[in-house]
Scaffold this active site. Structure first.
Site, PDB file in Angstrom:
ATOM      1  N   ASP B 309       0.998  -1.271   0.018  1.00 12.70           N
ATOM      2  CA  ASP B 309       0.085  -0.231   0.277  1.00 12.70           C
ATOM      3  C   ASP B 309       0.817   1.083  -0.169  1.00 12.70           C
ATOM      4  O   ASP B 309       1.796   1.209   0.711  1.00 12.70           O
ATOM      5  CB  ASP B 309      -0.764   0.089   1.241  1.00 12.70           C
ATOM      6  CG  ASP B 309      -2.061  -1.010   0.971  1.00 12.70           C
ATOM      7  OD1 ASP B 309      -2.535  -0.890  -0.167  1.00 12.70           O
ATOM      8  OD2 ASP B 309      -2.538  -1.489   1.941  1.00 12.70           O
ATOM      9  N   GLU B 350      -4.044  15.144   6.983  1.00  8.59           N
ATOM     10  CA  GLU B 350      -4.059  16.161   5.814  1.00  8.59           C
ATOM     11  C   GLU B 350      -4.958  17.443   6.273  1.00  8.59           C
ATOM     12  O   GLU B 350      -4.531  18.728   5.750  1.00  8.59           O
ATOM     13  CB  GLU B 350      -4.851  15.390   4.552  1.00  8.59           C
ATOM     14  CG  GLU B 350      -4.364  14.520   4.030  1.00  8.59           C
ATOM     15  CD  GLU B 350      -4.403  13.013   4.507  1.00  8.59           C
ATOM     16  OE1 GLU B 350      -4.897  13.130   5.503  1.00  8.59           O
ATOM     17  OE2 GLU B 350      -3.766  12.071   4.177  1.00  8.59           O
ATOM     18  N   PHE B 375     -15.434  12.557   5.757  1.00 11.04           N
ATOM     19  CA  PHE B 375     -15.032  11.806   4.320  1.00 11.04           C
ATOM     20  C   PHE B 375     -15.520  10.731   4.440  1.00 11.04           C
ATOM     21  O   PHE B 375     -15.684   9.909   5.457  1.00 11.04           O
ATOM     22  CB  PHE B 375     -13.383  11.974   4.327  1.00 11.04           C
ATOM     23  CG  PHE B 375     -13.003  11.267   2.989  1.00 11.04           C
ATOM     24  CD1 PHE B 375     -12.845  11.956   2.091  1.00 11.04           C
ATOM     25  CD2 PHE B 375     -12.538  10.226   3.161  1.00 11.04           C
ATOM     26  CE1 PHE B 375     -12.482  11.253   0.831  1.00 11.04           C
ATOM     27  CE2 PHE B 375     -12.206   9.173   2.021  1.00 11.04           C
ATOM     28  CZ  PHE B 375     -11.995   9.950   0.656  1.00 11.04           C
ATOM     29  N   THR B 379     -18.441   9.392  -1.194  1.00 13.39           N
ATOM     30  CA  THR B 379     -18.595  10.876  -1.617  1.00 13.39           C
ATOM     31  C   THR B 379     -17.068  11.341  -1.904  1.00 13.39           C
ATOM     32  O   THR B 379     -17.108  12.086  -2.764  1.00 13.39           O
ATOM     33  CB  THR B 379     -19.260  11.707  -0.458  1.00 13.39           C
ATOM     34  OG1 THR B 379     -18.142  11.549   0.464  1.00 13.39           O
ATOM     35  CG2 THR B 379     -20.516  11.435  -0.378  1.00 13.39           C
ATOM     36  N   LYS B 394     -14.237  19.782   0.172  1.00  9.81           N
ATOM     37  CA  LYS B 394     -12.947  19.588  -0.565  1.00  9.81           C
ATOM     38  C   LYS B 394     -12.705  18.122  -0.778  1.00  9.81           C
ATOM     39  O   LYS B 394     -13.234  17.449   0.219  1.00  9.81           O
ATOM     40  CB  LYS B 394     -11.807  20.177   0.274  1.00  9.81           C
ATOM     41  CG  LYS B 394     -11.667  19.428   2.103  1.00  9.81           C
ATOM     42  CD  LYS B 394     -10.363  20.178   2.460  1.00  9.81           C
ATOM     43  CE  LYS B 394      -9.812  18.986   3.749  1.00  9.81           C
ATOM     44  NZ  LYS B 394     -10.831  19.050   4.666  1.00  9.81           N
ATOM     45  N   ASP B 517      -5.757  -3.852   5.927  1.00 10.79           N
ATOM     46  CA  ASP B 517      -6.083  -3.644   7.127  1.00 10.79           C
ATOM     47  C   ASP B 517      -7.605  -3.601   7.446  1.00 10.79           C
ATOM     48  O   ASP B 517      -8.557  -4.050   7.953  1.00 10.79           O
ATOM     49  CB  ASP B 517      -5.588  -2.432   8.036  1.00 10.79           C
ATOM     50  CG  ASP B 517      -5.583  -1.142   7.111  1.00 10.79           C
ATOM     51  OD1 ASP B 517      -6.275  -1.152   5.938  1.00 10.79           O
ATOM     52  OD2 ASP B 517      -4.973  -0.030   7.295  1.00 10.79           O
ATOM     53  N   ASP B 521     -10.338  -5.630   2.657  1.00  5.80           N
ATOM     54  CA  ASP B 521      -8.983  -5.941   2.226  1.00  5.80           C
ATOM     55  C   ASP B 521      -9.184  -7.550   2.489  1.00  5.80           C
ATOM     56  O   ASP B 521      -8.380  -8.345   1.789  1.00  5.80           O
ATOM     57  CB  ASP B 521      -7.986  -5.440   2.946  1.00  5.80           C
ATOM     58  CG  ASP B 521      -7.208  -4.059   2.443  1.00  5.80           C
ATOM     59  OD1 ASP B 521      -7.756  -4.191   1.253  1.00  5.80           O
ATOM     60  OD2 ASP B 521      -6.789  -3.478   3.421  1.00  5.80           O
TER      61      ASP B 521
END
Lengths: 198, 681, 566
Positions: B309, B350, B375, B379, B394, B517, B521
């Site tokens: 990853d 972030e 988040f 979307t 954003k 994780d 997955d």
């Protein structure tokens, strides 16, 4: 595969094998050697029939098979373990190992005999004259072994030794292409030459 | 109050030869003399039978006046040979056992608050069953494995992982799994129990580290067959030697024949084989990885393709906002403020980095009454709805453009070039919009982990193909791939494309390893030949994987591969060494056997050993001591070098093949000199 | 040792090297059913054979079915020869009116030729009718060699194929082997030998009287046609007792070189065929190199020992190399060369008497067999024997580089190791145990012609040779009921207990999917791998036999140096 499957398969394979045996025996066991004989007899008739040497129309031996020589006026070959000596129907060596008492005794006896037969010989004893060949019908001896016997033959035939030596030299077969095998002389060929026959 | 016992941290590494472990192992190595135990290992079983038979001959010779002293010496050293091999295994097991003992202490008597129909009852952890709901508050031990269904908490998992830094466990997302025996430090959470008593993670971990259920791995089985075959060959060679020597007029005693046999059969590797396997598993555990089977560790050594990853493995998890590019006609301060406001409630790295960047441009204050829109994977954007009714979002450029269009705004071409150039530079473009207007693009920069390029180069030398998995667009992905030195990448990865990639690789005959994780997955983790789940991940991921990394460090996979390789190399090297040793032993024993009948045989005594007895004894002693001498190597593993296969082969053939040929000549000679000096033989 | 002696060997190896590629490429074509130069002549015969025998050439067989077909054919061939030998008296082409063979002797001979061994407990020139020679022995020489090549091709396919359940059709492979590979070489080679002097006739034996007046019987028969397949098929059973030492079978140094080349020819060619099949010629050349190294090493020792001569004979006052049991036209170098070549393969033809070699000279052919006759090897058997060793080597080496071992992309796992180990067990079990039995029972030592360690060597050599289907002997060992039966059984078991694991291994490999090579895969054509392969061969082979050899040739050598005789 289960047991029954294997059994059925085996039966089928055996049947095929039987047919295959018949076909291949006929083609490779019968036709092939017959055809080969036909061709060989046509193009190499002398060799195919055993390289027989004729003297006055009588067969006296084979060019490739050694013979027993005992008389002093002829070149002698090597000790032979084939039958009673040089028997092509019972080929083979002594099969005595290097530490065999029999071998050492036999070699000692051969040396004594050789010295007795060639009282005037000079030079070292040639190894090949005191050891038995592998086939028992070795047609050859080394040029040294022939030279060793030269004085005996000269004496028996009452000719100069040099003449015998020259004869040997004239009939020496060198190594094929200079590398293969060992230099040698063919005993029968040499003895025929001694008798003045080509 | 439920269990407030202070938690100990699980000790991660122990010194190779811990005195306590050695003491226990010494005792254990005698208990393992039980023939039923030895029977699983044909090589050592033959050795033990030999020890027994020579002992019987010693007893007989005591009565009949035969060479009892020699018989006794040989017999004792054969027993030592078996004991030394047992010792090696016991030491390897001892390290696991020490871990298991610790974990067992963690398990003691916890209680939990079971929530039934809104009421709480305190029950013993052993009564909790799958599906029960438990509430755990700060300071309490989590009684059993489960999945957080409500709340978030910081949890101290040091008892399991050995790491003291607390971790966050929260409902939803990929950090929801909690493990029994860990402690909640702050807040409170509701947990759904996911495993019954006796089947918990801790239980499995204890069983694994203890080696209780240790099964031979495929290569180990194949090697055992090879060793058993060699043993049979040498049994025949030595057994037939008895009539041969009678024929040669130099009949040999059974003791001497057994001494020869034991020296020839591969006791060195036979004695150390299981220790190597156990130690390999242990090395994995030292790295804080829990392998569910030895097979998976071995498979790790075979891996051809490594799926990594991007985030967390190749790049640091947190991307940094480095630049805000404002759209034409938009006031810079407004755009900066919108970015600031939308990121204030955003706890992700972030988000925080955007706040920090905006603050340098003077943004400040708070947006009271606003609601945070988190988040989501659907979307692919986040933002706030301000009290005044305005919405700021954003997120991924195409999502934002769609959102703007929905609001009747015009998105066509605005900032398109900037977005593109950010992506091409390997950054992540984040579009910022307020209602129907696109305000700016934020440049989020990936930060590469240090020294990744060297690691990938190393992998390539080992013949491993590395593939970076990322949700980024191909442009960004290719830049990061290039910068980091990874061989290949899968961009815009979804669970489906990831799965397809794994299957494609496997169909081409390659072995695939991956980390994961999240719950999504899980199928890929199960499909991969080596799947490493992060301990922080979901229960589903951990179930599907064949290894769990307690540190949740995705780079660990690389180390696991190296451990797997080292495990096989150790076995191969010691096998070669063991077989090569036979040459010298022949030159010690054969002349000794026959020199009485054939004094000429002295010519073969090239080591000039003192007497026939000392020669045979020296070979047997060397054979026993070499096992002890190699225990550290077996436990540590042979030196691992990240080189191509041919280079590794050359080095190992030189060290263990040629070394194995020469060392016993020196060793046997030295032992013989010592025996002679002490007048022992 | 002389430069010329070495040169002869160099010329020989050079010729083999030159012929390897064209023959190997030709065989690859033949066994994939492609058209060759000979197809116009041979294809109709091939099709007719299938039609008559009811063979469906397109139908491939699994490893087990292939094995069953091989076994069925061997069984029928065995029964056929067993009967033929006991009825030859009443059959045609028996000009010398030889009697039927006894049942135990017929059993031994039938086992011997069925198993491609050609161990000879009989003397052809005084007991075997022309019909028995050509339609019995020479036929077996063709088909047992053909079967060997067929199996080698099946094993090669096993390594080369990926995800296959079948290995080819046994009947098709054997037919192509005898028809396209063996027959054309035999026709040309047989005529060459005849030109050199080998007889080819159906005369009764001819009586001659020498110049001194001694009578001599010159033997005859269809020798050239049999001699050529005897060498080419690495069968080794001589038309006459003295085998290729007899001037009838091997009249000149040139014919000797030719026969030597024939012995190595197919074994060497198959290494190239192998490279073709696995699409990597380097793999084939790597096997060739390993084989060539074993050959050169063996020859060097044998030549050095024989050239030094027997010190016990030197004491008698005669110097020179060991000429006991050797022919003048060949001398020591060509005899040492022949001994090495014949035991590097499963041929067993001899041009000198190995029994009379010096201890270390005789150790070379003995050890060659104990290593499994893999230096070019018997037609087919050598290659698949080598592949078993490769599997073991790859396994050990593979572990050392830290990967599940793989050979040419095939993972070497439990089953492969199991089968390779089974193959490795054959030799010690079949060669060592009967020797142990023989030294314990009176019948086992009654016919030894030598005492002391050399007598023991004769036994050891005999069972190594029969197990490995070689057929050469320390010929002092005489036949009796005990050896007829025991060695007959050993020859049969030696052939099939080795063949079965090899075929099953091939089946297992064929089914595997090829793993692409990476930098983590070690190359199996590098010098280091060849070295490791040789190391494995020597460790597994030599260490097994070292104790026995120590009591035979090795101690004999040491005693000889001390002047002991027995």
């Amino acid at each position: 595969m289960d047991a029954k499957h294997i059994r059925d398969n085996t039966v089928r394979h055996v049947a095929t094998a039987a047919k295959y045996t018949v076909v291949s025996v006929v083609s490779f066991g019968i036709i092939y050697p017959l055809l080969m004989t036909l061709i060989a007899q046509t193009i190499f008739p002398r060799q195919a029939s055993g390289s027989i040497v004729y003297e006055s129309g009588n067969p006296v031996g084979s060019a490739i098979v050694g013979q027993l020589w005992t008389k002093p006026q002829y070149f002698h070959g090597r000790p032979s373990a084939a039958g009673k000596g040089y028997d092509p129907t019972s080929t083979g060596g002594t099969n005595l190992g290097p530490t065999s008492k029999k071998l050492i005794d036999a070699t000692r006896a051969a040396i004594a005999q050789l010295k007795k037969d060639n009282p005037d010989a000079s030079g070292p004893i040639p190894m090949d004259l005191v050891t038995s060949s592998a086939s028992g019908i070795d047609p050859d001896i080394s040029p040294q072994a022939a030279d060793y016997q030269a004085s005996r033959i000269a004496k028996a035939r009452n000719i100069p030794v040099a003449q015998v030596l020259a004869l040997i030299a004239g009939h020496e077969h060198g190594r094929a292409f200079g590398v293969l095998g060992e230099p040698r002389v063919n005993v029968l060929e040499l003895n025929l030459a001694l008798d003045g026959k080509p | 109050m439920i269990s407030q016992r202070r938690l100990e941290r699980r000790p991660k590494a122990r010194s190779l030869l811990d005195a306590k472990i050695l003491a226990v192992a010494a005792l254990e190595s005698f208990r393992k003399l039980d023939p039923r135990w030895q029977f699983r290992n044909p090589v050592m079983f033959v050795c033990e039978v030999g020890a027994l038979v020579t002992l019987a001959f010693f007893v007989r010779d005591l009565r009949t006046g035969g060479p009892a002293g020699f018989d006794f010496a040989i017999s004792m050293w054969l027993w030592f040979t078996v004991v030394f091999a047992n010792f090696a295994e016991a030491v390897a097991e001892g390290r696991g056992k020490a871990q298991a003992d610790f974990l067992r202490r963690t398990k003691t008597e916890t209680k939990g608050r079971r929530v039934v129909d809104g009421r709480e009852e305190v029950v013993s952890a052993t009564l909790l069953r799958t599906g029960d709901v438990v509430r755990v508050v700060a300071g309490e031990l989590i009684p059993v494995d489960g999945e957080v269904t409500r709340g978030a908490a910081s949890v101290d998992e040091s008892a399991i992982t050995g790491e003291s830094a607390p971790v966050i466990r929260e409902a939803g997302g990929d950090r929801s799994a909690v493990t029994g025996g860990t402690r909640v430090l702050s807040d409170e959470i509701l947990i759904v129990v996911t495993s019954n008593p006796g089947e918990t993670f801790l239980d499995r971990m204890i069983a694994l580290v203890e080696g209780a259920k240790r099964q031979k791995t495929p290569n180990e089985i194949a090697l055992s067959i090879l060793l058993a075959g060699l043993t049979i060959i040498f049994v025949i060679a030595v057994a037939t030697l008895s009539p041969y020597s009678i024929y040669a007029g130099t009949a040999q005693s059974v003791t001497v024949l057994i001494a020869l046999l034991v020296c020839l059969i591969p006791t060195t590797i036979g004695g150390l084989l299981s220790a190597i396997g156990i130690a390999g598993m242990d090395r994995v555990l030292q790295r804080n990885v829990l392998a569910m089977s030895g097979r998976s560790v071995e498979a790790a050594g075979d891996v051809d393709t490594l799926l990594l990853d991007k985030t967390g493995t190749i790049t640091l998890g947190n991307r940094h906002a480095t630049e805000i590019v404002v759209a034409p006609g938009v006031e810079r301060s407004a755009a900066v403020r919108a970015g600031y406001l939308s990121s204030l409630p955003d706890e992700t790295p972030e988000g925080r980095s955007i706040v920090a960047l905006a603050e340098t441009e003077g943004a400040a204050g708070k947006a009271d009454g606003s609601t945070f829109v988190p988040f989501s994977a659907y979307t692919r954007m986040s933002g706030v709805d301000l009290a005044g009714g305005e919405s700021i979002r954003k997120g991924a450029p195409d999502s934002i453009r769609a959102w703007v269009r929905e609001r009747g705004g015009n998105d066509s071409g605005i900032l398109a070039q900037e977005v593109e150039s950010i992506a091409r530079a390997g950054g992540t473009p984040l579009l910022l919009a307020q209602d129907a207007t696109i305000l700016a693009v934020i440049h989020l920069k990936d930060i590469l982990k240090p020294a990744m390029r060297e690691r990938f180069d190393r992998m390539r030398k080992m013949g491993i193909h590395t593939i970076m998995i990322t949700g980024d667009n191909p442009l960004t992905a290719s830049t990061i791939a290039r910068e980091s030195g990874v061989d290949d990448f899968l961009a815009e990865a979804t669970p489906q494309t990831k799965m397809a990639l794994i299957k494609r690789e496997q169909q081409a005959g390659r072995l695939v390893a991956m980390t994961g994780d999240g719950t999504n997955d899980a199928p890929a983790l199960a499909q991969a030949d080596v799947g490493v789940a992060m301990n922080s991940g979901t229960q589903a991921a951990k179930e599907a994987a064949n290894m769990v990394d307690l540190d949740s460090d995705p780079t660990k996979l690389i180390e696991i591969v190296e451990i797997g390789k080292q495990l096989l190399m150790t076995r191969g090297a010691l096998t070669t060494f063991s077989i090569a040793n036979d040459v010298a032993k022949y030159f010690a024993i054969l002349p000794a056997m026959f020199v009485t009948a054939y004094p000429a045989m002295q010519a073969l005594n090239i080591m000039h050993l003192t007497t026939p007895q000392s020669a045979i004894l020296s070979a047997v002693i060397f054979n026993a001591l070499i096992i002890v001498a190699l225990i550290p190597l077996a436990l540590r593993g042979v030196a691992y070098r990240p080189l191509g296969a041919n280079a590794v082969l050359r080095i190992n053939v030189l060290v263990y093949g040629i070394g194995g040929l020469l060392i016993p000549f020196i060793g046997i000679k030295l032992i013989d000199m010592l025996l002679a000096a002490l007048h022992l033989a | 040792m002389t430069i010329v002696g070495w040169l002869q060997t160099a010329v020989f190896l050079g010729i083999v090297l030159l012929l390897t590629k064209p023959l190997g490429a030709y065989m690859a074509k033949v066994f994939e059913g492609e058209r060759t130069l000979l197809s116009p002549v041979l294809a109709p015969i091939e099709r007719a054979t299938y039609r008559v025998c009811g063979i469906h050439p397109g139908k491939e067989m699994s490893a087990v079915a292939y094995l069953l077909a091989t076994l069925a054919f061997s069984l029928v061939g065995f029964g056929y020869l067993f009967v033929l030998l006991q009825t030859q008296k009443w059959l045609p082409l028996n000009p010398q009116h030889f009697d039927n063979f006894s049942a135990d002797n017929a059993f031994n001979i039938a086992a011997s030729f069925m198993a491609n061994t050609n161990w000879q407990f009989y003397s052809g020139e005084n007991s075997m009718s022309y019909l028995s020679q050509m339609a019995g022995l020479a036929w077996h020489n063709f088909v047992s060699a053909g079967a060997g090549i067929a199996i080698a091709i099946a094993v090669i396919r096993g390594v080369a194929r990926s995800g296959f359940a079948t290995l080819g059709n046994f009947w098709v492979d054997i037919t192509r082997a005898v028809l396209y590979v063996l027959l054309p070489i035999c026709v040309v080679g047989g005529l060459f030998l005849c030109w050199q002097g080998v007889p080819q006739n159906f005369h009764p034996y001819q009586n001659v009287v020498s110049l001194e007046g001694f009578a001599q019987t010159i033997t005859g028969g269809p020798m050239a046609s049999q001699e050529v397949i005897k060498e080419l098929g690495t069968n080794g059973g001589g038309f006459v007792n003295a085998n290729s030492a007899s001037p009838n079978e091997n009249p000149t140094p040139f014919s000797n070189l030719f026969e030597l080349v024939l012995i190595f020819l197919i074994g060497a060619g198959l290494t190239y065929t192998y490279g073709r099949y696995v699409k990597d010629q380097r793999q084939g050349w790597a096997l060739f190199a390993a084989m060539a190294i074993l050959f050169v090493a063996g020859f060097s020792v044998a030549y050095a020992a024989e050239a030094a001569g027997n010190p016990l004979v030197h004491h008698l006052g005669v110097a020179g190399p060991n000429m006991e049991g050797k022919e003048c036209r060949f001398g020591v170098p060509a005899s040492a060369l022949f001994a090495t070549v014949t035991t590097d393969t499963s041929c067993g033809a001899v041009n000198a008497m190995h029994d009379s070699f010096l201890p270390l000279g005789g150790l070379v052919p003995l050890a060659d067999m104990q290593l499994g006759e893999i230096a070019f090897g018997g037609v087919g058997t050598g290659l698949y024997g080598m592949i078993l060793f490769v599997v073991l080597t790859v396994f050990i080496a593979g572990l050392m580089v830290g990967r599940t071992p793989e050979y040419l992309g095939k993972k070497i796992e439990r089953r492969e190791v199991q089968l390779a180990m089974l193959g490795a067990l054959v030799l010690p079990v079949l060669a060592l145990i009967p020797v142990a039995l023989s030294v314990l029972v009176p019948a086992g030592t009654a016919t030894l012609s030598n005492g002391g360690p050399h007598g023991f060597s004769e036994l050891l050599y005999g069972f190594s040779s029969t197990t490995e289907n070689n057929g050469s002997a320390f010929a002092g060992l005489g036949g009796n009921l005990y050896f007829n039966i025991l060695m007959g059984c050993v020859m049969i078991l030696g052939r099939f207990t080795f063949l079965i694991p090899a075929m099953l291994l091939a089946g297992s490999l064929a089914a595997k999917v090829r793993v692409p090579a990476t930098a983590g895969t070690f190359t199996t054509h590098s010098p280091i791998f060849i070295g490791l392969l040789l190391g494995t061969i020597i460790i597994v082979g030599a260490l097994t036999f070292f104790p026995a050899d120590a009591l035979g040739p090795i101690v004999e050598h040491l005693l000889m140096l001390q002047g002991k005789v027995f």
